[in-house]
Scaffold this motif. Sequence first.
Motif, mmCIF file in Angstrom:
data_model
loop_
_atom_site.group_PDB
_atom_site.id
_atom_site.type_symbol
_atom_site.label_atom_id
_atom_site.label_comp_id
_atom_site.label_asym_id
_atom_site.label_seq_id
_atom_site.Cartn_x
_atom_site.Cartn_y
_atom_site.Cartn_z
ATOM 1 N N TYR A 1 0.852 -1.194 0.000
ATOM 2 C CA TYR A 1 0.000 0.000 0.000
ATOM 3 C C TYR A 1 0.885 1.240 0.000
ATOM 4 O O TYR A 1 1.682 1.455 0.913
ATOM 5 C CB TYR A 1 -0.905 -0.003 1.233
ATOM 6 N N THR A 2 0.759 2.061 -1.057
ATOM 7 C CA THR A 2 1.572 3.263 -1.206
ATOM 8 C C THR A 2 0.755 4.354 -1.885
ATOM 9 O O THR A 2 0.025 4.073 -2.839
ATOM 10 C CB THR A 2 2.836 2.976 -2.053
ATOM 11 N N ASP A 3 0.886 5.587 -1.395
ATOM 12 C CA ASP A 3 0.244 6.746 -2.028
ATOM 13 C C ASP A 3 -1.262 6.561 -2.204
ATOM 14 O O ASP A 3 -1.841 6.947 -3.229
ATOM 15 C CB ASP A 3 0.886 7.041 -3.392
ATOM 16 N N GLY A 4 -1.898 5.950 -1.223
ATOM 17 C CA GLY A 4 -3.344 5.813 -1.253
ATOM 18 C C GLY A 4 -3.879 4.691 -2.118
ATOM 19 O O GLY A 4 -5.091 4.577 -2.313
ATOM 20 N N LEU A 5 -2.979 3.838 -2.665
ATOM 21 C CA LEU A 5 -3.399 2.729 -3.511
ATOM 22 C C LEU A 5 -2.654 1.458 -3.132
ATOM 23 O O LEU A 5 -1.519 1.502 -2.649
ATOM 24 C CB LEU A 5 -3.116 3.031 -4.990
ATOM 25 N N TRP A 6 -3.310 0.310 -3.373
ATOM 26 C CA TRP A 6 -2.623 -0.974 -3.299
ATOM 27 C C TRP A 6 -1.948 -1.229 -4.645
ATOM 28 O O TRP A 6 -2.524 -0.955 -5.696
ATOM 29 C CB TRP A 6 -3.612 -2.099 -2.991
ATOM 30 N N TRP A 7 -0.724 -1.769 -4.614
ATOM 31 C CA TRP A 7 0.045 -2.010 -5.830
ATOM 32 C C TRP A 7 0.507 -3.463 -5.893
ATOM 33 O O TRP A 7 0.874 -4.054 -4.873
ATOM 34 C CB TRP A 7 1.282 -1.111 -5.891
ATOM 35 N N LEU A 8 0.521 -4.015 -7.106
ATOM 36 C CA LEU A 8 1.144 -5.304 -7.378
ATOM 37 C C LEU A 8 2.424 -5.027 -8.153
ATOM 38 O O LEU A 8 2.384 -4.438 -9.233
ATOM 39 C CB LEU A 8 0.198 -6.186 -8.208
ATOM 40 N N SER A 9 3.560 -5.433 -7.595
ATOM 41 C CA SER A 9 4.864 -5.136 -8.203
ATOM 42 C C SER A 9 5.605 -6.422 -8.548
ATOM 43 O O SER A 9 5.564 -7.392 -7.789
ATOM 44 C CB SER A 9 5.727 -4.309 -7.247
ATOM 45 N N ASN A 10 6.282 -6.416 -9.695
ATOM 46 C CA ASN A 10 7.146 -7.527 -10.090
ATOM 47 C C ASN A 10 8.561 -7.188 -9.653
ATOM 48 O O ASN A 10 9.214 -6.322 -10.235
ATOM 49 C CB ASN A 10 7.078 -7.733 -11.607
ATOM 50 N N VAL A 11 9.047 -7.869 -8.624
ATOM 51 C CA VAL A 11 10.382 -7.602 -8.090
ATOM 52 C C VAL A 11 11.371 -8.660 -8.549
ATOM 53 O O VAL A 11 12.511 -8.703 -8.080
ATOM 54 C CB VAL A 11 10.353 -7.523 -6.550
ATOM 55 N N GLY A 12 10.959 -9.522 -9.475
ATOM 56 C CA GLY A 12 11.854 -10.526 -10.026
ATOM 57 C C GLY A 12 12.725 -9.941 -11.124
ATOM 58 O O GLY A 12 12.619 -8.757 -11.469
ATOM 59 N N THR A 13 13.563 -10.793 -11.707
ATOM 60 C CA THR A 13 14.486 -10.335 -12.747
ATOM 61 C C THR A 13 14.278 -11.045 -14.085
ATOM 62 O O THR A 13 14.794 -10.589 -15.101
ATOM 63 C CB THR A 13 15.947 -10.560 -12.313
ATOM 64 N N ARG A 14 13.514 -12.154 -14.084
ATOM 65 C CA ARG A 14 13.346 -12.921 -15.324
ATOM 66 C C ARG A 14 11.884 -13.141 -15.694
ATOM 67 O O ARG A 14 11.535 -13.069 -16.864
ATOM 68 C CB ARG A 14 14.013 -14.301 -15.208
ATOM 69 N N LEU A 15 11.055 -13.451 -14.730
ATOM 70 C CA LEU A 15 9.681 -13.860 -15.012
ATOM 71 C C LEU A 15 8.744 -12.667 -15.138
ATOM 72 O O LEU A 15 8.939 -11.634 -14.500
ATOM 73 C CB LEU A 15 9.169 -14.782 -13.896
ATOM 74 N N SER A 16 7.714 -12.842 -15.950
ATOM 75 C CA SER A 16 6.634 -11.860 -16.069
ATOM 76 C C SER A 16 5.326 -12.521 -15.658
ATOM 77 O O SER A 16 5.232 -13.745 -15.573
ATOM 78 C CB SER A 16 6.524 -11.345 -17.507
ATOM 79 N N ALA A 17 4.324 -11.706 -15.386
ATOM 80 C CA ALA A 17 3.003 -12.214 -15.007
ATOM 81 C C ALA A 17 1.939 -11.574 -15.883
ATOM 82 O O ALA A 17 2.074 -10.424 -16.309
ATOM 83 C CB ALA A 17 2.716 -11.924 -13.536
ATOM 84 N N THR A 18 0.887 -12.330 -16.151
ATOM 85 C CA THR A 18 -0.273 -11.807 -16.858
ATOM 86 C C THR A 18 -1.345 -11.490 -15.830
ATOM 87 O O THR A 18 -1.670 -12.322 -14.987
ATOM 88 C CB THR A 18 -0.808 -12.837 -17.865
ATOM 89 N N VAL A 19 -1.888 -10.276 -15.895
ATOM 90 C CA VAL A 19 -2.855 -9.807 -14.902
ATOM 91 C C VAL A 19 -4.120 -9.360 -15.628
ATOM 92 O O VAL A 19 -4.048 -8.659 -16.643
ATOM 93 C CB VAL A 19 -2.272 -8.633 -14.083
ATOM 94 N N SER A 20 -5.276 -9.770 -15.123
ATOM 95 C CA SER A 20 -6.539 -9.339 -15.728
ATOM 96 C C SER A 20 -7.569 -9.085 -14.646
ATOM 97 O O SER A 20 -7.417 -9.543 -13.505
ATOM 98 C CB SER A 20 -7.072 -10.394 -16.716
ATOM 99 N N ASP A 21 -8.626 -8.341 -15.008
ATOM 100 C CA ASP A 21 -9.730 -8.166 -14.080
ATOM 101 C C ASP A 21 -10.494 -9.490 -13.991
ATOM 102 O O ASP A 21 -10.289 -10.397 -14.793
ATOM 103 C CB ASP A 21 -10.644 -7.038 -14.545
ATOM 104 N N GLY A 22 -11.393 -9.608 -13.042
ATOM 105 C CA GLY A 22 -12.073 -10.870 -12.792
ATOM 106 C C GLY A 22 -12.926 -11.370 -13.935
ATOM 107 O O GLY A 22 -13.202 -12.564 -14.031
#
Length: 241
Positions: free
Chosen positions: A55-76
């Motif tokens: 939680y930062t600056d009034g919002l919840w955030w999802l962060s990728n802190v890895g170095t190789r992998l990516s993630a696919t994100v979608s709404d429900g």
Amino acid sequence: MSSVDAARTRDGVSVEYCGEWFSLEADTVFSIGRDADLGIDDNQFLHRRFLEIHYTDGLWWLSNVGTRLSATVSDGEGRVQAWLAPGARLPVVFSTLVVIFTAGPTTYEFTVHASQPTFSDSGLGEAASGVTTVGAVTFTPSQKLVILALAEPMLLREGTGMSELPTSVMAAKRLGWASTRFNRKLDNVCDKLDRAGVQGLRGGLTSYATNRRARLIEHAIATRIVTRIDLPLLDAPQNED
């Protein structure tokens, strides 16, 4: 209130994986990975800490802190989709956020629930840079079979969790096709989605074949190009397009 309902509402945001619920606190960082607050799996291809929710600056955030992998994100509902590359972050603005990623031969899925989302249905497509509204892409029957054969293990899985990533040889065998035919159709599917602006299906030399299959499955599941109700098509009589 049930324990599940309590987990979903406490502090606004919760995470569900394999039927287990985690309630997040605004003053702490919640990590996801091989050795994290949510220990996904003892998978050598998975970062110890891959994703973080904070939680930062009034919002919840999802962060990728890895170095190789990516993630696919979608709404429900699978109507918007984003590709979260290493170093990128995305605000949690929908009531349900589906997160899918692949590490080695395994694909994983978990969900993030927000009890007070920033955006409702009328705000789709406005959330953040990098989030795109999913447009209609038309596939031939055989192209859809390619996607289904690759996504079948994940579609058969109940709820969130993990599934094995089929090889092209395995998927071709599932359809009763020659590998050359399957790979030609797979090229066509990836070309079509690449032209529609889907990232991760073209470019790069290292493990390219595996990476594009993983990215295709993630995108197809996240945007509901294929669903469980399509699975009977795999065993139906096939005709040439």
